[in-house]
Design an enzyme around this catalytic site. Structure first.
Site, PDB file in Angstrom:
ATOM      1  N   ASN A 115       4.302 -16.394 -13.129  1.00 61.56           N
ATOM      2  CA  ASN A 115       4.799 -15.540 -14.284  1.00 61.56           C
ATOM      3  C   ASN A 115       6.154 -14.858 -14.106  1.00 61.56           C
ATOM      4  OD1 ASN A 115       4.257 -13.625 -16.614  1.00 61.56           O
ATOM      5  ND2 ASN A 115       4.156 -12.192 -14.961  1.00 61.56           N
ATOM      6  N   ARG A 173       2.843 -10.179 -22.457  1.00 59.12           N
ATOM      7  CA  ARG A 173       3.313 -11.476 -22.125  1.00 59.12           C
ATOM      8  C   ARG A 173       4.864 -11.462 -21.951  1.00 59.12           C
ATOM      9  NH1 ARG A 173      -1.107 -13.030 -25.617  1.00 59.12           N
ATOM     10  NH2 ARG A 173      -2.409 -14.152 -24.305  1.00 59.12           N
ATOM     11  N   ASP A 182      10.393 -11.207 -15.328  1.00 59.50           N
ATOM     12  CA  ASP A 182       9.248 -11.993 -16.105  1.00 59.50           C
ATOM     13  C   ASP A 182      10.087 -13.312 -16.448  1.00 59.50           C
ATOM     14  OD1 ASP A 182       6.512 -11.713 -16.993  1.00 59.50           O
ATOM     15  OD2 ASP A 182       7.460 -11.958 -19.207  1.00 59.50           O
ATOM     16  N   ARG A 210      -5.363 -21.536  -8.494  1.00 58.91           N
ATOM     17  CA  ARG A 210      -5.475 -20.304  -9.159  1.00 58.91           C
ATOM     18  C   ARG A 210      -4.248 -19.689  -9.848  1.00 58.91           C
ATOM     19  NH1 ARG A 210      -3.725 -14.789  -7.929  1.00 58.91           N
ATOM     20  NH2 ARG A 210      -5.220 -13.319  -8.711  1.00 58.91           N
ATOM     21  N   ASP A 212      -2.006 -16.963 -11.155  1.00 60.81           N
ATOM     22  CA  ASP A 212      -1.822 -15.730 -10.798  1.00 60.81           C
ATOM     23  C   ASP A 212      -1.487 -14.839 -12.364  1.00 60.81           C
ATOM     24  OD1 ASP A 212      -1.605 -13.049  -8.970  1.00 60.81           O
ATOM     25  OD2 ASP A 212       0.616 -13.356 -10.057  1.00 60.81           O
ATOM     26  N   HIS A 216      -0.717 -12.445 -18.411  1.00 54.02           N
ATOM     27  CA  HIS A 216       0.931 -12.341 -18.805  1.00 54.02           C
ATOM     28  C   HIS A 216       1.684 -13.176 -19.189  1.00 54.02           C
ATOM     29  CE1 HIS A 216      -0.084  -8.285 -17.377  1.00 54.02           C
ATOM     30  NE2 HIS A 216      -0.913  -8.779 -16.355  1.00 54.02           N
ATOM     31  N   GLU A 248      -6.358 -16.269 -13.743  1.00 48.61           N
ATOM     32  CA  GLU A 248      -6.678 -14.914 -13.351  1.00 48.61           C
ATOM     33  C   GLU A 248      -6.425 -13.812 -14.578  1.00 48.61           C
ATOM     34  OE1 GLU A 248      -5.330 -10.618 -11.470  1.00 48.61           O
ATOM     35  OE2 GLU A 248      -3.846 -12.141 -12.214  1.00 48.61           O
ATOM     36  N   ARG A 347     -16.507 -18.218  -5.150  1.00 47.01           N
ATOM     37  CA  ARG A 347     -15.370 -17.954  -4.438  1.00 47.01           C
ATOM     38  C   ARG A 347     -15.900 -16.754  -3.257  1.00 47.01           C
ATOM     39  NH1 ARG A 347      -9.864 -16.267  -6.652  1.00 47.01           N
ATOM     40  NH2 ARG A 347     -11.187 -14.451  -7.087  1.00 47.01           N
TER      41      ARG A 347
HETATM   42  C1  QV4 Z   1       7.532  -0.574  -8.324  1.00 47.96           C
HETATM   43  C2  QV4 Z   1       7.255   0.381  -9.427  1.00 47.96           C
HETATM   44  C3  QV4 Z   1       7.431   0.159 -10.892  1.00 47.96           C
HETATM   45  C4  QV4 Z   1       9.184  -0.403 -11.020  1.00 47.96           C
HETATM   46  C5  QV4 Z   1       9.419  -1.685  -9.807  1.00 47.96           C
HETATM   47  C6  QV4 Z   1      10.824  -1.873  -9.834  1.00 47.96           C
HETATM   48  O1  QV4 Z   1       5.920   0.851  -9.323  1.00 47.96           O
HETATM   49  O2  QV4 Z   1       7.319   1.108 -11.839  1.00 47.96           O
HETATM   50  O3  QV4 Z   1       9.426  -0.976 -12.429  1.00 47.96           O
HETATM   51  O4  QV4 Z   1       8.953  -0.889  -8.778  1.00 47.96           O
HETATM   52  O5  QV4 Z   1      11.210  -3.020  -8.861  1.00 47.96           O
HETATM   53  C7  QV4 Z   1       4.534  -4.199  -6.037  1.00 47.96           C
HETATM   54  C8  QV4 Z   1       4.440  -2.658  -6.045  1.00 47.96           C
HETATM   55  C9  QV4 Z   1       4.875  -1.978  -7.280  1.00 47.96           C
HETATM   56  C10 QV4 Z   1       6.096  -2.536  -7.497  1.00 47.96           C
HETATM   57  C11 QV4 Z   1       6.157  -3.891  -7.767  1.00 47.96           C
HETATM   58  C12 QV4 Z   1       7.635  -4.611  -7.932  1.00 47.96           C
HETATM   59  O6  QV4 Z   1       2.835  -2.451  -5.851  1.00 47.96           O
HETATM   60  O7  QV4 Z   1       4.604  -0.792  -7.146  1.00 47.96           O
HETATM   61  O8  QV4 Z   1       6.847  -1.881  -8.662  1.00 47.96           O
HETATM   62  O9  QV4 Z   1       5.798  -4.592  -6.701  1.00 47.96           O
HETATM   63  O10 QV4 Z   1       8.634  -4.127  -6.762  1.00 47.96           O
HETATM   64  C13 QV4 Z   1       0.456  -7.539  -6.365  1.00 47.96           C
HETATM   65  C14 QV4 Z   1       0.155  -6.217  -6.300  1.00 47.96           C
HETATM   66  C15 QV4 Z   1       1.204  -5.236  -6.902  1.00 47.96           C
HETATM   67  C16 QV4 Z   1       2.490  -5.735  -6.526  1.00 47.96           C
HETATM   68  C17 QV4 Z   1       2.679  -7.131  -6.961  1.00 47.96           C
HETATM   69  C18 QV4 Z   1       4.099  -7.355  -6.510  1.00 47.96           C
HETATM   70  O11 QV4 Z   1      -1.137  -5.687  -6.679  1.00 47.96           O
HETATM   71  O12 QV4 Z   1       0.922  -3.854  -6.369  1.00 47.96           O
HETATM   72  O13 QV4 Z   1       3.405  -4.742  -6.832  1.00 47.96           O
HETATM   73  O14 QV4 Z   1       1.768  -7.737  -6.010  1.00 47.96           O
HETATM   74  O15 QV4 Z   1       4.353  -7.605  -5.040  1.00 47.96           O
HETATM   75  C19 QV4 Z   1      -2.713  -6.373 -13.930  1.00 47.96           C
HETATM   76  C20 QV4 Z   1      -2.574  -7.667 -14.408  1.00 47.96           C
HETATM   77  C21 QV4 Z   1      -2.950  -8.604 -13.098  1.00 47.96           C
HETATM   78  C22 QV4 Z   1      -2.313  -8.155 -11.857  1.00 47.96           C
HETATM   79  C23 QV4 Z   1      -2.530  -6.865 -11.392  1.00 47.96           C
HETATM   80  C24 QV4 Z   1      -2.150  -6.348 -10.301  1.00 47.96           C
HETATM   81  O16 QV4 Z   1      -2.974  -7.941 -15.486  1.00 47.96           O
HETATM   82  O17 QV4 Z   1      -2.693 -10.003 -13.262  1.00 47.96           O
HETATM   83  O18 QV4 Z   1      -2.303  -6.005 -12.669  1.00 47.96           O
HETATM   84  N1  QV4 Z   1      -3.134  -9.055 -10.745  1.00 47.96           N
HETATM   85  C25 QV4 Z   1      -2.479 -10.030 -10.016  1.00 47.96           C
HETATM   86  C26 QV4 Z   1      -2.674 -10.160  -8.470  1.00 47.96           C
HETATM   87  C27 QV4 Z   1      -2.022  -9.263  -7.762  1.00 47.96           C
HETATM   88  C28 QV4 Z   1      -0.347  -9.429  -7.983  1.00 47.96           C
HETATM   89  C29 QV4 Z   1      -0.110  -9.684  -9.348  1.00 47.96           C
HETATM   90  C30 QV4 Z   1      -1.020 -10.068 -10.215  1.00 47.96           C
HETATM   91  C31 QV4 Z   1       1.440 -10.009  -9.355  1.00 47.96           C
HETATM   92  O19 QV4 Z   1      -3.926 -10.260  -8.381  1.00 47.96           O
HETATM   93  O20 QV4 Z   1      -2.276  -9.117  -6.272  1.00 47.96           O
HETATM   94  O21 QV4 Z   1       0.290  -7.930  -7.814  1.00 47.96           O
HETATM   95  O22 QV4 Z   1       1.654 -11.238  -8.977  1.00 47.96           O
HETATM   96  O23 QV4 Z   1      -4.049  -5.795 -14.067  1.00 47.96           O
HETATM   97 CA    CA Z   2       5.123 -12.902 -18.589  1.00 44.98          CA
END
Ligand code: QV4
Ligand code: CA
Length: 506
Positions: A115, A173, A182, A210, A212, A216, A248, A347
């Site tokens: 994504n 999205r 994105d 899977r 991810d 979105h 997911e 799983r």
């Molecule tokens: C930070 C600030 C933002 C700012 C950004 C600027 O918080 O406000 O705009 O910096 O760069 C990490 C940090 C997060 C940071 C971001 C970007 O935690 O604070 O933003 O990186 O640098 C995992 C973690 C996230 C992590 C992300 C990327 O959970 O915390 O973000 O990896 O490293 C929704 C969705 C669902 C999603 C879920 C987390 O619907 O789809 O949120 N779940 C999946 C995965 C999850 C993963 C992602 C998606 C992204 O299960 O593990 O997020 O790939 O519910």
């Molecule tokens: Ca998207």
């Protein structure tokens, strides 16, 4: 209904809904953050012998290196390129793992992060796991290559460029999820680049993906790249086998986007499972002291079972809560129920230890895998008692979980049967004439005679022990000619559950 018709239309060909596990196996294990070299060994020495069908691996493609905090697990969700080069290992190690696991009948499922790329604040340089140059501010990822044209900056309508409101499906999205750049998946170039990455993995021999952050991406955009995927490698899979797809989509209700919007593309991970068993909070787990009795939780789950929709059931709780040592037992009860119930494809999560911050009175839930001071991931060592060392938890090696994975294989295809409950937190059910499970989550002892549906004989309880050399190392259960058996479970028991199946009969 739509879903059932769709499946009926597919006839014998399950297509992307078929988990592609070897016959006789019914579950996969998520070996979160493990090195490829360790997974290859685990397939050979443990997963194949105990009937695990596959492994979900962490994203194998190059990601950003985050140093503040130091090397969190979530850096792997910030792609820099599609080179197979991460803390888990390089491309050769990945190929070796897939080959060796496939050769013992354990298949590999890849976590595909397509994504987005890294966060907008990721900076520029070569702080990536393969040393590829990138510039997040310029939207420049030459190792793919992607440039500004390949991102949704122009399409997103929010002032911040971020997702601000989950009630608006357009921004969900087209805007950035927590700052993550994105991708413009409406573009043919982006679609075919993603498909090319996934096809390389298919050529190597993976069995599925899977997807991810599927919520979105527009379902049609996902379909567009999935339609470009090849059939699986015929060295291990029969001709015409489609990759297994599970998306997911966190659907706990209350949003315009629902899991069923994605059923056409493949299965959808079931997050309500954790919610339904944990009083609506996916983080809470399996408790008897919440608002709902265990009986009610299970009855709710049964209702879903009746829906029969093509979803993947996985423990909805997030992996990090599992590692804490907090309510590990509650969670493991949930896993046992999940593995005993016919619904979905299962799983199991396998994790590593997290540190507890006394200052914050909380767990540092960002912590990455056990690692050396240079950030390299530590090997999974195996102790003499078969547990894991180096802070790897290895829940899949816990006797109770491992034996319930076996239970699920043994009862596969048998109907849900012989439900019983005491109107409180003691419940029991069977799977046709192959297996039976009993739970006592009340504060008082249980002593009841129940119809098991099993043939007469002496069975080993596989929760308290194993069947070894035709004797039980734990408790025994006697089933009489009429199928009845007496179950006595103390509320003080370490594991107040019992499970028996026909392969653990003396
Ligand atoms: C930070 C600030 C933002 C700012 C950004 C600027 O918080 O406000 O705009 O910096 O760069 C990490 C940090 C997060 C940071 C971001 C970007 O935690 O604070 O933003 O990186 O640098 C995992 C973690 C996230 C992590 C992300 C990327 O959970 O915390 O973000 O990896 O490293 C929704 C969705 C669902 C999603 C879920 C987390 O619907 O789809 O949120 N779940 C999946 C995965 C999850 C993963 C992602 C998606 C992204 O299960 O593990 O997020 O790939 O519910
Ligand atoms: Ca998207």
């Amino acid at each position: 209904m739509q879903v059932l018709l769709l499946l009926a239309g597919l006839g014998f060909c399950w297509g992307q809904y078929n988990p592609n596990v070897q016959a006789g196996t019914t579950s996969i294990v998520h070996l979160f953050e493990w090195r490829w070299a360790d997974i290859a060994l685990e397939c050979e020495r443990y997963l194949a012998p105990y009937g695990f069908g596959g492994v979900q691996v962490s994203p194998p493609n190059e990601n950003i290196i985050v140093t503040d905090p130091f090397r969190p697990w979530w850096e792997r969700y910030q792609p820099i390129s599609y080179k197979l080069c991460t803390r888990s290992g390089d491309e050769n190690e990945f190929r070796d793992m897939v080959t060796r696991c496939n050769n013992v009948g354990v298949h590999i499922y890849v976590d595909a992060v397509v994504n987005h790329m890294c966060g907008s604040g990721g900076g520029s340089g070569t702080h990536s796991t393969c040393g590829s140059y990138f510039n997040a501010g310029e939207r420049d990822f030459p190792a793919v290559p992607y440039s500004g044209w390949d991102f949704n900056d122009g399409k997103c309508q929010t002032a911040s460029g971020e997702i601000e409101n989950y009630g608006d499906m357009y921004q969900v999205r087209d805007c950035r999820l927590t700052g993550l750049l994105d991708l413009a998946l409406e573009k043919d170039y982006v679609r075919s680049t993603v498909a090319e990455y996934m096809n390389r993995l298919i050529d190597i021999g993976v069995a599925g993906f899977r997807i991810d952050a599927a919520k979105h991406m527009w379902p049609g955009d996902i379909k567009a790249f999935l339609d470009q995927l090849k059939d699986l490698n015929t060295e291990w899979f029969s001709a015409g086998t489609r990759p297994f797809i599970y998306q997911e989509v966190i659907d706990l209700g209350g949003e315009p986007i629902t899991g069923s919007d994605y059923f056409e593309n493949g299965r959808v991970t079931e997050f309500k499972y954790g919610g339904q068993t944990g009083d609506g909070d996916p983080q809470v787990g399996w408790r008897k002291d919440g608002l709902l009795s265990v009986r009610m939780k299970m009855l709710r789950l049964m209702h879903w079972g009746a829906l029969g929709s093509p979803v993947d059931r996985s423990p909805g709780f997030s992996f990090h809560s599992d590692l804490l040592g907090l309510q590990v037992k509650d969670r493991s009860y949930g896993s046992w129920f999940m593995l005993a119930h016919p619904y979905g494809f299962t799983r199991v999560m396998s994790s590593f230890l997290l540190t507890f911050s006394f200052e914050l009175q909380d767990v540092n839930d960002w912590v990455g895998p056990p690692s050396e001071s240079d950030g390299s991931t530590k090997a999974v060592t195996i102790n003499e008692d078969t547990t894991c060392g180096n802070d790897w938890v290895c829940e899949h090696r816990w006797r109770q979980i491992r034996n319930m994975v076996v239970f699920r294989n043994v009862v596969d295809g048998e109907p849900f049967s012989n439900w019983w409950d005491n109107d409180s937190n003691q419940v029991a059910f069977g799977r046709g004439s192959k297996g039976f499970i009993v739970f006592n989550n009340d504060d008082w002892d249980m002593n009841v005679d129940l119809q098991t549906g099993l043939p007469a004989g002496t069975y080993c309880d596989v929760i308290s022990g194993d069947k070894e050399d035709n004797r039980c190392t734990g408790s025994q259960v006697y089933v009489s000619e009429d199928g009845l058996a007496n179950f006595q479970i103390s509320s003080q028991a370490e594991d107040p559950f019992m499970a028996i199946h026909v392969n653990a009969k003396l």
